[in-house]
Enzyme design. Structure first.
Site, PDB file in Angstrom:
ATOM      1  N   ASP A 281     -75.130  80.799  92.753  1.00 36.95           N
ATOM      2  CA  ASP A 281     -74.300  80.200  91.716  1.00 36.95           C
ATOM      3  C   ASP A 281     -74.517  81.017  90.426  1.00 36.95           C
ATOM      4  OD1 ASP A 281     -72.576  78.614  90.275  1.00 36.95           O
ATOM      5  OD2 ASP A 281     -73.449  76.722  90.931  1.00 36.95           O
TER       6      ASP A 281
HETATM    7  C1  BGC Z   1     -70.767  76.145  88.912  1.00 40.11           C
HETATM    8  C2  BGC Z   1     -69.971  76.611  90.107  1.00 40.11           C
HETATM    9  C3  BGC Z   1     -68.838  77.497  89.637  1.00 40.11           C
HETATM   10  C4  BGC Z   1     -69.442  78.663  88.885  1.00 40.11           C
HETATM   11  C5  BGC Z   1     -68.414  79.700  88.457  1.00 40.11           C
HETATM   12  C6  BGC Z   1     -71.180  77.282  88.009  1.00 40.11           C
HETATM   13  O1  BGC Z   1     -71.710  76.814  86.827  1.00 40.11           O
HETATM   14  O2  BGC Z   1     -71.897  75.417  89.364  1.00 40.11           O
HETATM   15  O3  BGC Z   1     -69.488  75.504  90.828  1.00 40.11           O
HETATM   16  O4  BGC Z   1     -68.047  77.908  90.721  1.00 40.11           O
HETATM   17  O5  BGC Z   1     -70.112  78.166  87.751  1.00 40.11           O
HETATM   18  O6  BGC Z   1     -67.608  79.244  87.434  1.00 40.11           O
END
Ligand code: BGC
Length: 735
Positions: A281
C-alpha cells in the site's frame, strides 16, 4: 407503478468459493498461452540489468515537476505509476517507456473504485443491493470511463471484511460477511475487467479488523479465523482472475503484512495459488520503520521483498536500497527475479506488450454518460435499506397529505461521499428537493426548511423555522447526511451516534407530534437506538452518488419499492462493537439473566441485524423442504422454500439461507450465510426458491488454516434476514 419490470428472479452466485483455478485446471489453450508468456518473461528477464529489474518494482505516485520521473522511465527505473488521470500525461509516460532500452510498458493505476466521472453509490451500498450482477455492471461502467484516459489498473475491489463500524473504511467494502463479500468481490473483478481495467484486490489481509476500530491499527486474528472470515473474498478475487493484490498497512498477529512472509508468500501466493503481483500500500514499505520491524529504509526494502511484496508503491525503498541489499547478499537475486517475473507476467497477461501471447489489450469503446447514469440509478434504487416503516408511513402517497422536507442535504447537488480520483470534474446531481417536487407536483404539498447551515448539519441555519414548517405538514421527511470527511481512510470514529446538531433537530421535530420519516445518508452503520424510537420510518440511503437523490425520490414516492438489506449489523451502542449474527456461541447463551452473555446496561442484540431490510409489502415464507435428510462429505442437498408476497404492492425480497453446525471440534458460528436470491413478486404471487447446498460449502478451518468438513448435524434457516425463523435440519454422514 413500474413493478412489472421487476418480476424476475435474480440468481446470486451460491458458491463462489469452489476450488480456485490452478494452472493444471485451466483449459489447454489457456495453458499454452501461459507457457508462452512464461517463456517471454524468462527471455526478457535474461536481458535485464539489476537496475532495470528494480525499476520494474518501483511504483511512485505521479509527481510535479514530472520531468525527473519521465527521465527515470526512459532509464528503465520506473515500471508503474499511480494517480495519473489525464490522457496526455499517460502518453508522456508511455512515450518515455518506449524510449527506454527494453520498451517495457507501464502500469497506470488509480483509485477508480466507485466513481471516475459519474459517482455510483459507495461500495457498501452495492453490497446492500444483494445483487452482485448490479455491482458487476457498475464496475464495468466505471472501468470503461476510466480506461478511456489510458489508465489500465484500478485499486479495487476493496474487500476487507469488517465487523467494526468505527472503522471508516467500511464505506469501501462489502460489509461483515465472508459469503456476501465473496460474491461481490468476484462480481466487481469481473466488471472492472469487462470495462478494460486490471484489478487490485485489497487490502490483504485483516485490515478491516484493527483493534479499537482505529485505522492502521494492528489486528489479532487466528489462522482459523483468517481462513474462515477474512480470506474468502480474496480467494474469490483470485479465482475471478485479479491481476494484482494490495497488502494491508497493519500488523496481523504482530507482524506488518508488508513484511509478513507467512501471509504474502505462503498463504496468498502459495495456498491461494495467486500468480499475479502483490503491491505494497502507499508508502507502506517505508512505514515498516514506524512499525519497528526495520531500522531504516534499506532494511525495510529487504524485509518487504523477502516477504513477497513485488511492487513498492511510493515507498521509494526498492528504488533507493534494493541494489545495495542484493550486493551485500542480504537479498538473493532470486527474490528480485521472482518479483520482476510476476510484474512482467501481469503486463503480458494484460496484453500491454505488442507481442502479448493472449492478444493485445483492447480498451472498450467509450460509454455515454447517460448510460453510466442509468446503471448508477439502478444500483442506488436497490441499495436503500428500509429499517423501519410503522403504519406504512412510506411511501409518500396523495394520502400522506402535506410533506415537510427538512434538511439542507435535500438541496445538495454534491454527493458528500469520498469521491474517487481527485480533481476530476463531476456531473451535476439533481437535488432531493427537486426530484421530490417533480413527483409530488403541487408545490403546496411539499414544504421545505433547510434547518442546517451546511448539508451535513454541523450547525443550525434556522431550527425554529424547521419546527414551524413541520407543524404545517402531515408528514415530516427529515434528511440527515453524514459528511464524507467522517468516513473513509483515516476516519475512525469513537462515537457512532448522529453527528453535528442532527439529534437536536430530530428531538425538536419529534415534539411536533407528526410522523417522521428519517432518511439517512451514511457511510457506515450508526447507533440509531434513540433516533429510531422517535421516527415512524427509517431509510438508510448510504452515500447514493450522482443519481442517488433522484433514486431516493423514486423510492420515497413508491415508484420503486426499497429492496436493500443490511450488509453490516447496526449495533444499539458503540460498546456492543463488534457484534454480528455470525458470532460464536458462548457457554451461557443470553437469556436476560445476569450470568449469561450480554451487558448489564445494554441489550445483547443489535438494533438492526445483518440481512434486515423491509419493503413496502410483506413476504411470507413457508414449505421449507430439504431434498435429503443426509449427505456424504462430497454430497449436496437442495433446499426449497416458498416465498409469497402477502401485501398489495409489488416488491423484491432477498431470500437468505443460513446454516449452523450444531456439534463440531471447534465452536461454530450461531449462523452462517450460505446462499441468497433476490426475487421480485407481484401482490399475492408465490415463488419456490431453490438453493443447492454442497457439503463442501460447509467447510471450516482448523488452527493451521486447513479446511475441514466435519460430519454432524446442521440446522438450516431460511428467511428475509439473519434472524430467519423457518428452520430445518440435515446431517453430513461419515466417520
Ligand atoms: C489506500 C489504498 C489506496 C492507495 C492509493 C492508500 O492510502 O490505503 O486503498 O489504493 O492509498 O491511493
Amino acid at each position: 407503478m413500474r413493478f412489472g419490470l421487476f418480476l424476475f428472479t435474480v440468481l446470486a452466485s451460491l458458491a463462489p468459493l469452489t476450488a480456485h483455478s490452478t494452472p493444471s485446471s485451466r483449459p489447454a489453450p489457456a495453458r499454452a498461452i501461459e507457457a508462452e508468456i512464461e517463456a517471454k518473461v524468462s527471455a526478457l528477464l535474461g536481458q535485464m540489468t539489476l537496475e532495470e529489474k528494480i525499476g520494474q518494482l518501483n511504483f511512485p505516485s505521479y509527481a510535479f515537476p514530472r520531468e525527473p520521473q519521465i527521465e527515470a522511465v526512459k532509464k528503465g527505473r520506473i515500471g508503474a505509476v499511480l494517480n495519473v488521470a489525464h490522457p496526455d500525461h499517460v502518453r508522456l509516460f508511455e512515450e518515455a517507456a518506449q524510449a527506454s532500452r527494453l520498451k517495457i510498458p507501464m502500469l497506470y493505476a488509480i483509485d477508480s473504485i466507485y466513481s471516475f466521472h459519474v459517482a455510483f453509490p459507495t461500495p457498501i451500498a452495492w453490497a446492500a443491493t444483494w445483487r452482485p450482477e448490479l455491482a458487476e455492471r457498475a464496475a464495468e461502467a466505471i472501468a470503461r470511463e476510466t480506461a478511456q484516459v489510458g489508465v489500465n489498473l484500478t485499486f479495487a475491489p476493496m474487500i476487507d471484511i469488517s465487523r467494526d463500524p468505527r472503522w471508516g473504511r467500511v464505506i469501501e467494502g462489502a460489509g461483515e460477511d465472508p459469503y456476501l463479500a465473496s460474491a461481490f468481490s468476484a462480481a466487481r473483478v469481473r466488471g472492472y475487467h469487462k470495462g478494460g481495467l486490471a484489478t487490485s484486490a485489497k487490502h490483504f489481509v485483516g485490515y478491516g479488523a484493527p483493534e479499537g476500530g482505529r485505522d492502521y491499527n494492528g489486528a489479532q486474528i487466528s489462522m482459523a479465523e483468517l481462513f474462515d472470515r477474512y480470506i474468502p473474498p480474496f480467494q474469490a478475487a483470485v479465482e475471478a482472475g485479479t491481476e494484482t493484490v494490495m497488502a494491508s498497512f497493519n500488523t496481523v498477529n504482530g507482524v506488518p503484512v508488508t513484511a509478513n512472509r507467512l501471509l504474502i508468500t505462503d498463504v496468498l501466493k502459495g495456498r491461494l495459488g495467486f500468480e499475479g503481483l502483490v503491491m505494497s500500500d502507499f508508502a507502506a514499505i517505508k512505514e515498516l520503520v514506524n512499525h519497528g520491524v526495520a531500522g531504516d529504509l534499506s532494511e525495510a526494502a529487504a524485509k518487504a521483498i523477502r516477504a513477497g511484496i513485488d511492487l513498492d508503491m511510493e515507498g521509494k525503498a526498492y528504488d533507493t536500497h534494493l541494489a545495495e541489499n542484493v550486493q551485500a547478499g542480504r537479498v538473493p537475486m532470486a527474490d528480485i527475479d521472482a518479483a520482476v517475473r510476476r510484474v512482467l507476467r501481469v503486463k503480458y497477461r494484460m496484453g500491454l506488450f505488442p507481442d502479448s501471447p493472449g492478444g493485445v489489450r483492447k480498451v472498450p469503446p467509450p460509454i455515454a454518460e447517460a448510460a453510466v447514469r442509468k446503471t448508477a440509478r439502478s444500483v442506488a434504487r436497490e441499495s436503500f435499506v428500509l429499517l423501519k416503516n410503522n403504519g406504512a408511513t412510506l411511501p409518500i402517497t396523495p394520502q400522506s397529505g402535506t410533506v415537510a422536507l427538512i434538511g439542507a442535504a435535500a438541496l445538495s447537488t454534491n454527493d458528500h461521499s469520498w469521491y474517487g480520483p481527485a480533481g476530476l470534474e463531476k456531473p451535476v446531481t439533481e437535488s432531493l428537493r427537486d426530484a421530490l417536487q417533480a413527483r409530488i407536483g403541487n408545490p403546496q404539498k411539499l414544504l421545505f426548511a433547510e434547518a442546517f447551515a451546511d448539508p451535513c448539519g454541523q450547525a443550525f441555519a434556522d431550527k425554529d423555522k424547521a419546527v414551524e414548517t413541520a407543524k404545517s405538514a402531515d408528514l415530516i421527511v427529515l434528511v440527515l447526511a453524514e459528511d464524507c470527511a467522517v468516513s473513509g481512510e483515516g476516519a475512525s470514529r469513537a462515537d457512532l451516534r448522529l453527528s453535528g446538531v442532527h439529534t437536536e433537530m430530530l428531538d425538536a421535530l419529534a415534539k411536533v407530534g407528526k410522523p417522521i420519516a428519517l432518511v439517512l445518508e451514511t457511510g457506515r452503520p450508526l447507533t440509531l437506538t434513540a433516533a429510531s424510537e422517535k421516527v415512524a420510518a427509517l431509510l438508510v440511503a448510504w452515500h447514493p452518488g450522482t443519481e442517488g437523490r433522484t433514486a431516493l425520490a423514486e423510492v420515497l414516492t413508491g415508484e420503486f419499492a426499497p429492496s436493500g438489506k443490511l450488509p453490516m449489523t447496526f449495533p444499539r451502542s458503540v460498546g456492543q462493537v463488534p457484534i454480528s449474527y455470525n458470532d460464536l456461541p458462548t457457554s451461557r447463551p443470553s437469556t436476560g439473566d445476569r450470568f449469561t452473555t450480554g451487558y448489564v446496561d445494554e441489550k445483547p442484540t443489535p438494533l438492526y441485524p445483518f440481512g434486515h431490510g423491509l419493503s413496502y409489502t410483506t413476504f411470507r415464507y413457508s414449505g421449507l423442504k430439504i431434498s435429503a435428510p443426509e449427505m456424504g462429505r462430497d454430497g449436496q442437498v437442495e433446499i426449497r422454500v416458498d416465498v409469497q408476497n402477502t401485501g398489495s404492492r409489488g416488491g423484491q425480497e432477498v431470500v437468505q439461507l443460513y446454516t449452523r453446525q450444531l456439534v463440531a471440534s471447534r465452536s461454530r458460528p450461531l449462523r452462517e450465510l450460505k446462499g441468497f436470491k433476490k426475487v421480485g413478486l407481484a401482490p399475492g404471487e408465490k415463488e419456490t426458491v431453490r438453493f443447492t447446498l454442497k457439503a463442501s460449502d460447509l467447510v471450516y478451518h482448523d488452527d493451521q488454516g486447513k479446511p475441514v468438513i466435519e460430519p454432524g448435524r446442521f440446522k438450516v434457516f431460511v428467511g428475509g434476514s439473519s434472524t430467519a425463523e423457518l428452520e430445518g435440519a440435515f446431517q453430513i454422514s461419515g466417520p
